[in-house]
Design a protein around this motif. Sequence first.
Motif, PDB file in Angstrom:
ATOM      1  N   LEU A 186       0.840  -1.192   0.000  1.00 10.31           N
ATOM      2  CA  LEU A 186       0.000   0.000   0.000  1.00 10.31           C
ATOM      3  C   LEU A 186       0.880   1.249   0.000  1.00 10.31           C
ATOM      4  CD1 LEU A 186      -2.782   1.391   0.330  1.00 10.31           C
ATOM      5  CD2 LEU A 186      -2.462   1.165   2.814  1.00 10.31           C
ATOM      6  N   GLY A 187       0.625   2.164  -0.932  1.00  9.84           N
ATOM      7  CA  GLY A 187       1.364   3.417  -1.025  1.00  9.84           C
ATOM      8  C   GLY A 187       2.658   3.334  -1.803  1.00  9.84           C
ATOM      9  N   ALA A 188       3.086   2.130  -2.187  1.00  5.61           N
ATOM     10  CA  ALA A 188       4.343   1.981  -2.929  1.00  5.61           C
ATOM     11  C   ALA A 188       4.125   2.240  -4.416  1.00  5.61           C
ATOM     12  CB  ALA A 188       4.914   0.579  -2.727  1.00  5.61           C
ATOM     13  N   LEU A 189       5.188   2.621  -5.102  1.00  4.93           N
ATOM     14  CA  LEU A 189       5.136   2.781  -6.551  1.00  4.93           C
ATOM     15  C   LEU A 189       5.289   1.418  -7.215  1.00  4.93           C
ATOM     16  CD1 LEU A 189       7.298   5.999  -7.080  1.00  4.93           C
ATOM     17  CD2 LEU A 189       4.810   5.795  -7.219  1.00  4.93           C
ATOM     18  N   ALA A 190       4.599   1.234  -8.329  1.00  2.07           N
ATOM     19  CA  ALA A 190       4.625  -0.044  -9.031  1.00  2.07           C
ATOM     20  C   ALA A 190       4.336   0.183 -10.499  1.00  2.07           C
ATOM     21  CB  ALA A 190       3.593  -1.004  -8.442  1.00  2.07           C
ATOM     22  N   LEU A 191       4.658  -0.799 -11.295  1.00  2.13           N
ATOM     23  CA  LEU A 191       4.229  -0.795 -12.682  1.00  2.13           C
ATOM     24  C   LEU A 191       2.722  -1.041 -12.724  1.00  2.13           C
ATOM     25  CD1 LEU A 191       7.034  -3.059 -14.197  1.00  2.13           C
ATOM     26  CD2 LEU A 191       6.869  -0.564 -14.382  1.00  2.13           C
ATOM     27  N   PRO A 192       2.010  -0.450 -13.678  1.00  4.14           N
ATOM     28  CA  PRO A 192       0.590  -0.776 -13.795  1.00  4.14           C
ATOM     29  C   PRO A 192       0.406  -2.244 -14.152  1.00  4.14           C
ATOM     30  CG  PRO A 192       1.332   0.543 -15.664  1.00  4.14           C
ATOM     31  CD  PRO A 192       2.456   0.528 -14.685  1.00  4.14           C
ATOM     32  N   GLY A 193      -0.691  -2.828 -13.669  1.00  2.00           N
ATOM     33  CA  GLY A 193      -0.957  -4.233 -13.952  1.00  2.00           C
ATOM     34  C   GLY A 193      -1.956  -4.798 -12.970  1.00  2.00           C
ATOM     35  N   GLY A 194      -2.234  -6.083 -13.111  1.00  2.00           N
ATOM     36  CA  GLY A 194      -3.182  -6.735 -12.227  1.00  2.00           C
ATOM     37  C   GLY A 194      -3.513  -8.125 -12.724  1.00  2.00           C
ATOM     38  N   PHE A 195      -4.496  -8.741 -12.087  1.00  2.00           N
ATOM     39  CA  PHE A 195      -4.875 -10.113 -12.394  1.00  2.00           C
ATOM     40  C   PHE A 195      -5.847 -10.165 -13.563  1.00  2.00           C
ATOM     41  CE2 PHE A 195      -3.843 -10.326  -7.808  1.00  2.00           C
ATOM     42  CZ  PHE A 195      -2.844 -11.284  -7.871  1.00  2.00           C
ATOM     43  N   LEU A 196      -5.856 -11.292 -14.260  1.00  2.00           N
ATOM     44  CA  LEU A 196      -6.892 -11.533 -15.249  1.00  2.00           C
ATOM     45  C   LEU A 196      -8.247 -11.539 -14.561  1.00  2.00           C
ATOM     46  CD1 LEU A 196      -4.422 -12.380 -17.009  1.00  2.00           C
ATOM     47  CD2 LEU A 196      -5.940 -14.109 -18.021  1.00  2.00           C
ATOM     48  N   ARG A 197      -9.225 -11.010 -15.246  1.00  2.00           N
ATOM     49  CA  ARG A 197     -10.558 -10.871 -14.640  1.00  2.00           C
ATOM     50  C   ARG A 197     -11.247 -12.220 -14.494  1.00  2.00           C
ATOM     51  NH1 ARG A 197     -13.822  -6.202 -17.211  1.00  2.00           N
ATOM     52  NH2 ARG A 197     -12.606  -5.032 -15.677  1.00  2.00           N
ATOM     53  N   ASP A 198     -11.113 -13.071 -15.518  1.00  2.00           N
ATOM     54  CA  ASP A 198     -11.726 -14.398 -15.463  1.00  2.00           C
ATOM     55  C   ASP A 198     -11.029 -15.283 -16.478  1.00  2.00           C
ATOM     56  OD1 ASP A 198     -13.006 -13.981 -18.090  1.00  2.00           O
ATOM     57  OD2 ASP A 198     -14.379 -12.653 -16.991  1.00  2.00           O
ATOM     58  N   GLN A 199     -11.431 -16.551 -16.538  1.00  2.00           N
ATOM     59  CA  GLN A 199     -10.786 -17.508 -17.424  1.00  2.00           C
ATOM     60  C   GLN A 199     -11.038 -17.206 -18.897  1.00  2.00           C
ATOM     61  OE1 GLN A 199     -11.796 -21.517 -16.357  1.00  2.00           O
ATOM     62  NE2 GLN A 199     -10.817 -21.403 -14.340  1.00  2.00           N
ATOM     63  N   GLY A 200     -12.040 -16.422 -19.202  1.00  2.00           N
ATOM     64  CA  GLY A 200     -12.343 -16.114 -20.589  1.00  2.00           C
ATOM     65  C   GLY A 200     -11.637 -14.882 -21.122  1.00  2.00           C
ATOM     66  N   GLU A 201     -10.855 -14.185 -20.272  1.00  2.00           N
ATOM     67  CA  GLU A 201     -10.208 -12.947 -20.714  1.00  2.00           C
ATOM     68  C   GLU A 201      -8.860 -13.241 -21.362  1.00  2.00           C
ATOM     69  OE1 GLU A 201      -9.623  -8.431 -19.056  1.00  2.00           O
ATOM     70  OE2 GLU A 201      -9.155 -10.057 -17.674  1.00  2.00           O
ATOM     71  N   ASP A 202      -8.643 -12.688 -22.543  1.00  2.00           N
ATOM     72  CA  ASP A 202      -7.354 -12.808 -23.217  1.00  2.00           C
ATOM     73  C   ASP A 202      -6.284 -12.050 -22.439  1.00  2.00           C
ATOM     74  OD1 ASP A 202      -5.775 -13.366 -25.850  1.00  2.00           O
ATOM     75  OD2 ASP A 202      -5.512 -11.221 -25.482  1.00  2.00           O
ATOM     76  N   ILE A 203      -5.052 -12.559 -22.448  1.00  2.00           N
ATOM     77  CA  ILE A 203      -3.993 -11.957 -21.630  1.00  2.00           C
ATOM     78  C   ILE A 203      -3.663 -10.547 -22.108  1.00  2.00           C
ATOM     79  CG2 ILE A 203      -1.612 -12.195 -20.833  1.00  2.00           C
ATOM     80  CD1 ILE A 203      -1.902 -15.192 -21.072  1.00  2.00           C
ATOM     81  N   THR A 204      -3.515 -10.368 -23.418  1.00  2.00           N
ATOM     82  CA  THR A 204      -3.217  -9.026 -23.935  1.00  2.00           C
ATOM     83  C   THR A 204      -4.380  -8.079 -23.672  1.00  2.00           C
ATOM     84  OG1 THR A 204      -1.811  -9.981 -25.661  1.00  2.00           O
ATOM     85  CG2 THR A 204      -2.506  -7.701 -25.953  1.00  2.00           C
ATOM     86  N   ALA A 205      -5.604  -8.573 -23.788  1.00  2.00           N
ATOM     87  CA  ALA A 205      -6.768  -7.745 -23.480  1.00  2.00           C
ATOM     88  C   ALA A 205      -6.757  -7.319 -22.019  1.00  2.00           C
ATOM     89  CB  ALA A 205      -8.053  -8.502 -23.812  1.00  2.00           C
ATOM     90  N   ALA A 206      -6.311  -8.221 -21.145  1.00  2.00           N
ATOM     91  CA  ALA A 206      -6.210  -7.876 -19.727  1.00  2.00           C
ATOM     92  C   ALA A 206      -5.181  -6.774 -19.511  1.00  2.00           C
ATOM     93  CB  ALA A 206      -5.840  -9.115 -18.914  1.00  2.00           C
ATOM     94  N   ALA A 207      -4.069  -6.836 -20.240  1.00  2.00           N
ATOM     95  CA  ALA A 207      -3.043  -5.797 -20.119  1.00  2.00           C
ATOM     96  C   ALA A 207      -3.590  -4.435 -20.542  1.00  2.00           C
ATOM     97  CB  ALA A 207      -1.829  -6.176 -20.958  1.00  2.00           C
ATOM     98  N   ARG A 208      -4.323  -4.408 -21.644  1.00  2.00           N
ATOM     99  CA  ARG A 208      -4.903  -3.145 -22.102  1.00  2.00           C
ATOM    100  C   ARG A 208      -5.972  -2.639 -21.129  1.00  2.00           C
ATOM    101  NH1 ARG A 208      -3.292  -1.486 -26.856  1.00  2.00           N
ATOM    102  NH2 ARG A 208      -2.183  -2.910 -28.250  1.00  2.00           N
ATOM    103  N   ARG A 209      -6.734  -3.559 -20.575  1.00  2.00           N
ATOM    104  CA  ARG A 209      -7.748  -3.157 -19.590  1.00  2.00           C
ATOM    105  C   ARG A 209      -7.101  -2.543 -18.361  1.00  2.00           C
ATOM    106  NH1 ARG A 209      -9.013  -5.637 -15.250  1.00  2.00           N
ATOM    107  NH2 ARG A 209      -8.266  -7.700 -15.937  1.00  2.00           N
ATOM    108  N   GLU A 210      -6.052  -3.187 -17.841  1.00  2.00           N
ATOM    109  CA  GLU A 210      -5.375  -2.660 -16.662  1.00  2.00           C
ATOM    110  C   GLU A 210      -4.757  -1.294 -16.929  1.00  2.00           C
ATOM    111  OE1 GLU A 210      -5.210  -3.537 -13.598  1.00  2.00           O
ATOM    112  OE2 GLU A 210      -6.220  -5.469 -13.680  1.00  2.00           O
ATOM    113  N   LEU A 211      -4.218  -1.122 -18.137  1.00  2.00           N
ATOM    114  CA  LEU A 211      -3.619   0.171 -18.488  1.00  2.00           C
ATOM    115  C   LEU A 211      -4.685   1.261 -18.521  1.00  2.00           C
ATOM    116  CD1 LEU A 211      -0.892   1.406 -19.202  1.00  2.00           C
ATOM    117  CD2 LEU A 211      -1.360   0.899 -21.611  1.00  2.00           C
ATOM    118  N   SER A 212      -5.861   0.908 -18.991  1.00  2.00           N
ATOM    119  CA  SER A 212      -6.966   1.869 -19.022  1.00  2.00           C
ATOM    120  C   SER A 212      -7.497   2.144 -17.627  1.00  2.00           C
ATOM    121  CB  SER A 212      -8.079   1.339 -19.922  1.00  2.00           C
ATOM    122  OG  SER A 212      -9.229   2.161 -19.847  1.00  2.00           O
ATOM    123  N   GLU A 213      -7.682   1.087 -16.828  1.00  2.00           N
ATOM    124  CA  GLU A 213      -8.286   1.245 -15.507  1.00  2.00           C
ATOM    125  C   GLU A 213      -7.348   1.920 -14.523  1.00  2.00           C
ATOM    126  OE1 GLU A 213     -11.275  -2.662 -15.575  1.00  2.00           O
ATOM    127  OE2 GLU A 213      -9.510  -2.638 -14.275  1.00  2.00           O
TER     128      GLU A 213
END
Length: 245
Positions: free
Chosen positions: A40-67
Amino acid sequence: MDDDHWKPPSVLLAVDLVILTLRGASLHVLLVERGVEPYLGALALPGGFLRDQGEDITAAARRELSEEAGLLDAPHLETLGVYGEPGRDPRGRVVSVAYLAIAPRLPEPVAGTDAAGACWKPVEQVLSAGVELAFDHRRILVDGVERARAKLEHSPLATAFCGDTFTISELQQVYEAVWGVKLDPRNFYRKVQSARGFIVAVGPTRRTENGRPARLFTAGPLHVLHPPMVRTAQAVCEDPEGPAA
């Protein structure tokens, strides 16, 4: 092992993003301030977990970058590597697919979801001892910066950070910013000119700050630099524009 008693290990899949751009005369990386535990409060690269088993990995990366950073028009992402050492995440066994993008004129980020903040930070400052990054993101960033520096050796990517027309000196400033070194102008000029099709002379000359005329160039048709622009750190000499037109 008896297949009847084998159970698949519990592994979480995540994405991390190394987004690089030039701001001023230095290479910057996109970072977020974590708004949740762990780190909490630390700097990090943007990113996160896949939302579900049906989400494409690259799509997840773009989603995290947007969110997390509000970058809706994400630049081209290329796979950087896979990071899955045990213990890299205190929440459990997490394997992360890292992506890299290096692009000009990226906008100011806007934090969202579980990011308390988002900003561009100079790579040199981040990689110094004074800036701590969450998880193993320092290692991922180092790998991403090295990949970006290698791309400038073998591709005409540097011209994308210049205007429609530019001088040799302006192109050299891009290489110096990404590589983090000072280059000898005469040697740089010779290397650029030896890669035929890298840049093309156009239009009238432009007056530099010291009043000397400098030839203008535009990006050429070359997609792979041959010979490559090998990195060297050399003393700066006079005549930063190289030979005049």
